[in-house]
Design an enzyme around this catalytic site. Structure first.
Site, PDB file in Angstrom:
ATOM      1  N   ALA A  15       0.819  -1.213   0.000  1.00  0.00           N
ATOM      2  CA  ALA A  15       0.000   0.000   0.000  1.00  0.00           C
ATOM      3  C   ALA A  15       0.850   1.260   0.000  1.00  0.00           C
ATOM      4  O   ALA A  15       0.437   2.306   0.501  1.00  0.00           O
ATOM      5  CB  ALA A  15      -0.927   0.003   1.215  1.00  0.00           C
ATOM      6  N   GLY A  51       2.029   2.696  -2.860  1.00  0.00           N
ATOM      7  CA  GLY A  51       1.930   3.416  -4.128  1.00  0.00           C
ATOM      8  C   GLY A  51       1.267   4.772  -3.961  1.00  0.00           C
ATOM      9  O   GLY A  51       0.338   4.948  -3.173  1.00  0.00           O
ATOM     10  N   ARG A 106      -2.412   8.545 -10.732  1.00  0.00           N
ATOM     11  CA  ARG A 106      -3.507   8.604 -11.708  1.00  0.00           C
ATOM     12  C   ARG A 106      -4.859   8.899 -11.062  1.00  0.00           C
ATOM     13  O   ARG A 106      -5.829   9.201 -11.756  1.00  0.00           O
ATOM     14  CB  ARG A 106      -3.564   7.299 -12.502  1.00  0.00           C
ATOM     15  CG  ARG A 106      -2.510   7.229 -13.605  1.00  0.00           C
ATOM     16  CD  ARG A 106      -2.671   5.954 -14.416  1.00  0.00           C
ATOM     17  NE  ARG A 106      -2.102   4.797 -13.731  1.00  0.00           N
ATOM     18  CZ  ARG A 106      -2.218   3.548 -14.155  1.00  0.00           C
ATOM     19  NH1 ARG A 106      -2.889   3.269 -15.256  1.00  0.00           N
ATOM     20  NH2 ARG A 106      -1.671   2.548 -13.486  1.00  0.00           N
ATOM     21  N   GLN A 142       8.252   1.750   3.136  1.00  0.00           N
ATOM     22  CA  GLN A 142       9.052   1.713   1.923  1.00  0.00           C
ATOM     23  C   GLN A 142       9.402   3.160   1.576  1.00  0.00           C
ATOM     24  O   GLN A 142       8.586   3.888   1.029  1.00  0.00           O
ATOM     25  CB  GLN A 142       8.297   1.045   0.774  1.00  0.00           C
ATOM     26  CG  GLN A 142       9.140   0.867  -0.482  1.00  0.00           C
ATOM     27  CD  GLN A 142       8.326   0.324  -1.653  1.00  0.00           C
ATOM     28  OE1 GLN A 142       7.110   0.440  -1.697  1.00  0.00           O
ATOM     29  NE2 GLN A 142       9.028  -0.263  -2.627  1.00  0.00           N
ATOM     30  N   ASP A 181      -4.924  -2.057  -3.437  1.00  0.00           N
ATOM     31  CA  ASP A 181      -5.920  -1.419  -4.307  1.00  0.00           C
ATOM     32  C   ASP A 181      -6.822  -2.448  -4.992  1.00  0.00           C
ATOM     33  O   ASP A 181      -7.366  -2.194  -6.057  1.00  0.00           O
ATOM     34  CB  ASP A 181      -5.240  -0.532  -5.344  1.00  0.00           C
ATOM     35  CG  ASP A 181      -4.329  -1.301  -6.287  1.00  0.00           C
ATOM     36  OD1 ASP A 181      -4.185  -2.528  -6.112  1.00  0.00           O
ATOM     37  OD2 ASP A 181      -3.760  -0.676  -7.205  1.00  0.00           O
ATOM     38  N   LYS A 204     -31.544  15.281  17.813  1.00  0.00           N
ATOM     39  CA  LYS A 204     -30.090  15.269  17.969  1.00  0.00           C
ATOM     40  C   LYS A 204     -29.723  14.915  19.409  1.00  0.00           C
ATOM     41  O   LYS A 204     -30.229  15.538  20.355  1.00  0.00           O
ATOM     42  CB  LYS A 204     -29.522  16.636  17.576  1.00  0.00           C
ATOM     43  CG  LYS A 204     -28.052  16.834  17.882  1.00  0.00           C
ATOM     44  CD  LYS A 204     -27.870  17.792  19.049  1.00  0.00           C
ATOM     45  CE  LYS A 204     -26.409  17.960  19.418  1.00  0.00           C
ATOM     46  NZ  LYS A 204     -26.225  18.785  20.636  1.00  0.00           N
ATOM     47  N   ARG A 249     -47.398  32.735  28.309  1.00  0.00           N
ATOM     48  CA  ARG A 249     -47.606  33.588  27.146  1.00  0.00           C
ATOM     49  C   ARG A 249     -48.380  34.810  27.607  1.00  0.00           C
ATOM     50  O   ARG A 249     -49.070  34.789  28.639  1.00  0.00           O
ATOM     51  CB  ARG A 249     -48.378  32.837  26.052  1.00  0.00           C
ATOM     52  CG  ARG A 249     -49.770  32.382  26.463  1.00  0.00           C
ATOM     53  CD  ARG A 249     -50.353  31.402  25.481  1.00  0.00           C
ATOM     54  NE  ARG A 249     -51.733  31.041  25.831  1.00  0.00           N
ATOM     55  CZ  ARG A 249     -52.331  29.911  25.514  1.00  0.00           C
ATOM     56  NH1 ARG A 249     -51.660  29.010  24.837  1.00  0.00           N
ATOM     57  NH2 ARG A 249     -53.577  29.678  25.855  1.00  0.00           N
TER      58      ARG A 249
END
Length: 454
Positions: A9, A11, A15, A72, A102, A350, A439
């Site tokens: 992994a 790379g 592209r 690497q 990939d 929520k 109110r």
């Protein structure tokens, strides 16, 4: 026999034209390398090693609890990448899978059959191969007159005759562990790319009287490597189809598979119907006899049996049995809903809980709240949870009735069986069995409207 895996992994994925690390690009909402790790987890491996570049910080964070990492520093080819795992594996007996980060479509079943073929044939190396009608760009499998594998030749290094071969290397292998690392010491970069090819290991093993076998998979789609966004889109479509068909085989109705996207980590019970435009991402568990959609998004949530959800967005939530949601509702940030609940049009919930047999049918916001059983929230009820600095909690206990267009200014508690008159703004606790009215008194000015119009 101990089993190991090395996942390549490192790379850059140039592209992809992206600042995102290549193997982190998602397939059906899940990073492609996570699909691979999930499949490897079915194989009872003793160790999984991921080869990454120096700047792969997000990959490390994603997989930090699941794998070992080796770096690497220079991208000198696949053989060089595998060699980075030498210090971890070279002295260990067993077999090692090597695969690319990939290739998210490869299945655990195929990997199991590759391992079985390797072990049963007593091979030193076994290659996963397939046959392409147009194999341009792929390494070819060169066999002798007896059908035994001799070597793998890359496209750029192949002769015209070798380019006619249809059997190709998928980039996935199984090796005798110690044979692999011995052979890696003999590879060189005398090729057009000046790279150390892992494929050269096959020829070296053969030259050292080792045995090389191949397992041919008929499912070409499994072997697709994702090198650009066109391949990424294709992988999404292949995996979408695979998941949807498997669900339908197991008793789930999907009205339009082409517009339905379901993650590989979603479980759906029998007789549930998924309507068009539905997206189920992350890890979900959906019960039996549910109706989900149309145009509904669910992520990382648990849905009970006999639930109906229409045109809604739900994340990180738990919903009980026989509950109705939507249309146009939204749940987020750890919502827990009981049984026989009705959450209706344009209601947002929520970080809240709502007990069984409660209702919020229209145009409400329920935030940071604890709502009991048999509570009715009228149209337009708002729990006012934010004072500009911090969030506060609203508690509504069992059997309370909250009239339309009421504002409950947190922190506030509405006790059992209490009533709130419509249009009230409540900023004090309401005792049990009480009616709260907050109110102004209505005043009628006779004839004022006629005067105003003139």
């Amino acid at each position: 026999m101990d089993r190991y895996a090395i996942i390549l992994a490192a790379g850059k994925g140039t592209r992809m034209k992206s600042s995102t690390y290549k193997v982190l690009h998602p397939v059906l909402g899940k990073p492609m390398i996570s699909h691979i790790i999930a499949n490897l987890n079915d194989l009872q491996l003793k160790e999984k090693i991921v080869v990454v570049s120096e700047d792969a910080f997000e990959v490390r964070e994603l997989l930090k609890d699941e794998v070992e990492f080796v770096v690497q520093k220079e991208q000198l080819g696949t053989g060089h990448a595998v060699k980075m795992a030498k210090s971890l594996l070279e002295n260990k007996k067993g077999v090692t899978l090597v695969l690319c980060g990939d290739t998210p479509l490869i299945t655990s079943n195929t990997l199991k059959m590759l391992l079985e073929k390797h072990i049963n044939s007593n091979a030193d190396a076994t290659i996963l191969t397939t046959r392409y009608t147009n194999p341009f760009g792929y390494g070819r499998i060169v066999r002798d007159s007896n059908g035994d594998v001799i070597r793998i030749v890359e496209e750029k290094d192949a002769t015209n005759e070798e380019r006619m071969i249809k059997e190709i290397n998928t980039g996935t292998y199984c090796f005798n562990n110690q044979v692999l690392f011995t052979a890696l010491e003999e590879i060189n970069n005398n090729n057009q790319q000046n790279e150390y090819y892992l494929t050269d290991v096959i020829k070296i093993i053969r030259n050292n009287d080792g045995k090389v076998s191949a397992f041919i998979t008929d499912d070409i789609e499994e072997t697709i490597g994702i090198n650009d966004r066109i391949a990424l889109e294709k992988a999404n479509q292949i995996l979408r189809k695979r998941i949807n068909e498997n669900l339908m085989k197991n008793g789930v109705s999907i009205i339009d598979s082409n517009t339905t996207y379901i993650s590989s980590d979603t479980f759906i019970g029998q007789d549930t119907v998924i309507y068009p435009g539905t997206i189920l991402m992350g890890c979900n568990k959906i019960g039996k006899n549910c109706h989900i959609g149309p145009y509904t998004e669910i992520e990382n949530s648990q849905i009970g049996d006999d639930v109906k959800i229409k045109h809604s967005v739900i994340s990180d939530s738990i919903i009980g049995n026989n509950t109705k949601v939507g249309p146009f509702a939204r749940f987020r940030n750890h919502v827990i809903i009981g049984d026989n609940v009705n959450i209706g049009n344009f209601v947002e919930v929520k970080n809240s809980t709502m007990g069984s047999n409660s209702k919020a049918a229209h145009l409400s916001y329920i935030g940071d709240s604890e709502i009991g059983n048999n509570v009715n929230l009228g149209c337009g009820v708002i729990t006012v949870n934010y004072n500009g600095k911090e969030k506060n909690k609203t508690i509504i206990k069992d059997n309370a009735f909250i009239g339309c267009n009421s504002n409950l200014i947190a922190p506030v508690t509405i006790e059992d069986n209490a009533y709130i008159a419509a249009g009230s703004t409540i900023n004090q606790n309401v005792p049990k069995d009480s009616l709260a009215i907050a109110r102004s008194k209505q005043v009628n000015k006779i004839g004022y409207a006629k005067k105003y119009q003139k």
